[in-house]
Design a protein around this motif. Structure first.
Motif: not given
Length: 217
Positions: A148-151, A169-174
């Motif tokens: 994922v790309e996170l802004k 990426a999973r942590i970021v999405q969660h």
């Protein structure tokens, strides 16, 4: 305080300020709220300077300590009852090499996100068991974007863009999902839902192939 409009809870700046002040004035770490708490299911409000830089720094430190104490790899402000788009993330735990390889899990240094939004990079997905500090004692398999790309804004107000892959990426999405009132069970294969005890006894494998075959999800 808060009000409802078209079935949605709306939180005032004063409510955010009062809730933060109560947590910062307490002599103990805040409790992590559990599924069913209204703030956990509400759209968190964007951070627009409702609290001072000093308060924000203190709140981030409290959230980091609360995350470590749990222990966990991320904590969103709604998980301690604050309806604010703020989360802290860190994953420095040692895991078995086989598990780390299967989950593409690498160390994630501590960082803070404000007003985050993510978008998938590519179409690849990964399926793994995950849990949540706000659903204590349970885990389920969730399909998530592999990259994922996170802004987001950092705690100093600087806008940042970063890419994350694998377990990061999973942590970021969660954690970002929490800020939209979404918990992992909303996206999980519900037939995979398991208590921590049953997970340890039956499904604690590097991948979910056995669980998928036996639990039929």
């Amino acid at each position: 305080m808060s009000k409802t409009m078209a079935g949605k809870m709306l939180f005032s700046d004063a409510y955010v300020q009062e809730t933060v002040a109560a947590i910062l004035e307490a002599e103990t770490l805040p409790e992590i709220v559990q599924a069913g708490h209204p703030v956990l299911r509400a759209q968190a409000v964007p951070f627009t300077g409702q609290i001072t830089a000093t308060q924000l720094e203190h709140l981030v430190a409290v959230m980091r300590d609360t995350m470590h104490n749990a222990p966990g790899v991320g904590l969103a402000a709604p998980q301690i009852g604050i309806p604010l788009q703020l989360a802290v993330l860190e994953d420095l735990y040692e895991v078995a090499a086989e598990n780390a390889a299967a989950r593409d899990r690498h160390p994630l240094d501590f960082f803070t996100i404000l007003n985050p939004r993510y978008t998938p990079v590519g179409t690849a997905t990964a399926s793994h068991y995950e849990g949540c500090l706000s659903m204590s004692g349970w885990q389920a398999v969730v399909d998530r974007a592999a990259c994922v790309e996170l802004k987001y804004d950092d705690e100093l107000g600087t806008s940042r863009t970063r890419q994350f892959a694998g377990w990061q990426a999973r942590i970021v999405q969660h954690e970002t999902d929490h800020l939209a009132g979404t918990i992992y069970l909303d996206k999980a294969h519900t037939r995979s839902l398991t208590s921590n005890a049953e997970y340890a006894a039956n499904w604690a494998h590097p991948d979910v192939a056995d669980a998928r075959a036996i639990l039929h999800f």
